[in-house]
Design an enzyme around this catalytic site. Structure first.
Site, PDB file in Angstrom:
ATOM      1  N   ASP A 180      13.311  47.102  59.674  1.00  0.00           N
ATOM      2  CA  ASP A 180      13.344  45.642  59.787  1.00  0.00           C
ATOM      3  C   ASP A 180      14.258  45.006  58.736  1.00  0.00           C
ATOM      4  OD1 ASP A 180      12.330  43.117  60.856  1.00  0.00           O
ATOM      5  OD2 ASP A 180      11.207  42.907  58.996  1.00  0.00           O
ATOM      6  N   HIS A 233      14.857  41.511  60.395  1.00  0.00           N
ATOM      7  CA  HIS A 233      14.065  40.993  59.249  1.00  0.00           C
ATOM      8  C   HIS A 233      13.064  39.929  59.721  1.00  0.00           C
ATOM      9  CE1 HIS A 233      14.189  40.547  54.613  1.00  0.00           C
ATOM     10  NE2 HIS A 233      12.965  40.339  55.072  1.00  0.00           N
ATOM     11  N   ILE A 234      12.266  40.320  60.696  1.00  0.00           N
ATOM     12  CA  ILE A 234      11.295  39.376  61.264  1.00  0.00           C
ATOM     13  C   ILE A 234       9.859  39.821  61.002  1.00  0.00           C
ATOM     14  CG2 ILE A 234      12.717  38.398  63.120  1.00  0.00           C
ATOM     15  CD1 ILE A 234      11.266  40.595  64.944  1.00  0.00           C
ATOM     16  N   GLY A 235       9.710  40.804  60.094  1.00  0.00           N
ATOM     17  CA  GLY A 235       8.367  41.346  59.840  1.00  0.00           C
ATOM     18  C   GLY A 235       7.347  40.252  59.551  1.00  0.00           C
ATOM     19  N   GLY A 236       7.752  39.272  58.765  1.00  0.00           N
ATOM     20  CA  GLY A 236       6.810  38.219  58.380  1.00  0.00           C
ATOM     21  C   GLY A 236       7.027  36.933  59.163  1.00  0.00           C
ATOM     22  N   GLU A 259      22.509  42.315  55.291  1.00  0.00           N
ATOM     23  CA  GLU A 259      22.013  41.590  56.465  1.00  0.00           C
ATOM     24  C   GLU A 259      22.942  40.419  56.767  1.00  0.00           C
ATOM     25  OE1 GLU A 259      17.875  40.623  55.842  1.00  0.00           O
ATOM     26  OE2 GLU A 259      17.317  42.733  55.701  1.00  0.00           O
TER      27      GLU A 259
END
Ligand code: NAD
Length: 399
Positions: A254, A282-285, A259
């Site tokens: 992720d 980078h959408i984990g949270g 990035e």
């Protein structure tokens, strides 16, 4: 009237909370560059940002009215925290409001990889009906190896056990093992037992390159690998080799060393196009629930600091948990932490005939924060005398 500037499209709860506390709130959707931010902060007391607004020393030095700053995210490396502290700008973030979102995506990925849903899904979209149990497993009874047993690691541990997984973890410092989780004495020990290895370490510099060819080689043949922590923690080239050689059965990533800056920008990585590899931006949270929780949490911290002086969970000032004053007034004195400063504050109060109802002190590195509740109206001259002390960084009087 106190003025708040909220940038980067924060959740509307932040505006509602601040408006109902008496702030005049201006919101903007995007981030501002340094000179735009300096102009926009004229007469502003409270600033709310996410990760794309850089609050530099120059910005802070050009914003004398700024009292407090909220990072509506986890990271605070976009803020010059030291300068903010030196100028008495209390800074807050949202340390664990998206923890659950990361835990849930990690579990979804563990199951998807273990069932090879990635490959079945791609085949179906390509018109191939590959009905087969080969290489597909249950997660029940498998061992999950969690590296980094902090907010996310511990919650993942609990939920994974409820799915019947056996949990082993490795954390550099001592941590209480939750449920039946087993603490491993070393990373190597964990790699030898885990069917799935998932990284949830923090972003300290020493974690750069934590996982490379040697660590992937130590993992069990066919094991799965997840990284939802920080991109620089792994060597993506080594992971690519471990997948292509068939040593690892799959991976889910992720976060990346480089990035793209903006939504819609092209994404380059040596992990693209690999079998049974899930890549996410980078959408984990990133869930609507987490955004709402972050908006509410940080806005409440900013509101409480302004109303009571409370600095609980501030990332740059000494932490004091304060309720509304029960006295007539509250003096919040942020100062350089030098010997005798508390005595000097109290001498000044005594010389002006001020009776102290309650007093709390906290220190953090070079700063001290003493909050004094007094039972009678402030006599003339006392605030000027405190403000004139050499050690004073910022003085606030709250009624
Ligand atoms: N993908 C996302 O969208 C997303 C969202 C939230 C958090 N994160 C990242 O997830 C990570 C974990 O977040 P958290 O809130 O649980 O952090 P945390 O600080 O609560 O926990 C990190 C833990 O890792 C341990 N640790 C540090 N280095 C280690 C090492 N080399 N080996 C073993 N243990 C080590 C620490 O002692 C700590 O217990 C952070 O890097 C954070 O930035 C990513």
């Amino acid at each position: 009237m106190l003025r708040a500037l909220l940038l980067e499209n924060l959740h509307p709860h932040a505006r509602t909370i601040l408006e109902s506390s008496g702030f005049e709130v201006e919101t903007r959707t995007g981030a501002l560059d340094e000179s735009e931010l300096i102009d926009a902060l004229d007469g502003v007391h409270l600033l709310g940002i996410r990760s794309k607004t850089n609050v530099t020393a120059k910005v802070l030095e050009s914003a004398p009215s700024l009292m407090t700053l909220g990072a509506f995210c986890i990271g605070t490396n976009q803020i010059d925290l030291r300068t903010a502290a030196e100028r008495g700008v209390a800074t807050f973030n949202a340390p664990f409001q998206n923890t659950r979102s990361v835990v849930e995506i990690a579990l979804a990925e563990i199951i998807a990889l273990t069932r090879r849903l990635t490959d079945r899904n791609a085949e179906m979209h390509a018109g191939v009906w590959n009905k087969s149990a080969e290489g597909a497993h249950e997660v029940r009874g498998r061992t999950l190896g969690i590296v980094g047993y902090g907010n996310i690691g511990t919650q993942l541990s609990v939920v994974a056990e409820s799915l019947g997984m056996s949990v082993a973890f490795y954390n550099t410092s001592e941590k209480l093992a939750l449920g039946n989780a087993r603490r491993m004495g070393s990373l190597e020990e964990l790699l030898e037992v885990a069917d799935v290895v998932t990284l949830h370490v923090d972003g300290r510099k020493g974690n750069a390159g934590l996982f490379g060819a040697e660590q992937f080689a130590r993992m069990k043949p066919g094991a799965l690998f997840l990284n939802l922590s920080r991109g620089f923690v792994i060597d993506t080239g080594a992971l690519r080799e471990a997948i292509l050689s068939g040593h690892l059965g799959g991976a889910s990533i992720d976060v990346f060393p480089h990035e793209p800056k903006r939504k819609g920008d092209p994404f380059e990585s040596d992990l693209r196009g690999l079998p049974n590899v899930i890549l996410t931006p980078h959408i984990g949270g990133s869930t609507e629930e987490a955004q709402e929780a972050i908006g509410t949490f940080v806005a409440n911290k900013l509101r409480d600091y302004v109303a009571t002086g409370s600095t609980t969970l501030s990332v740059n000032l000494p932490n004091l948990a304060l309720e509304q004053t029960t006295g007539v007034a509250r003096i919040a004195h942020l100062h350089r932490n030098t010997p005798g400063v508390l005595a000097a504050v109290n001498n000044t109060l005594a010389q002006h005939g001020v009776n102290i109802e309650g007093q709390l002190l906290a220190t953090r590195g070079e700063l001290g924060y003493v909050v004094t509740d007094i039972g009678s109206p402030l006599p003339d001259g006392v605030t000027e005398a405190l403000a004139a002390m050499d050690q004073t960084v910022r003085l606030r009087v709250l009624a």
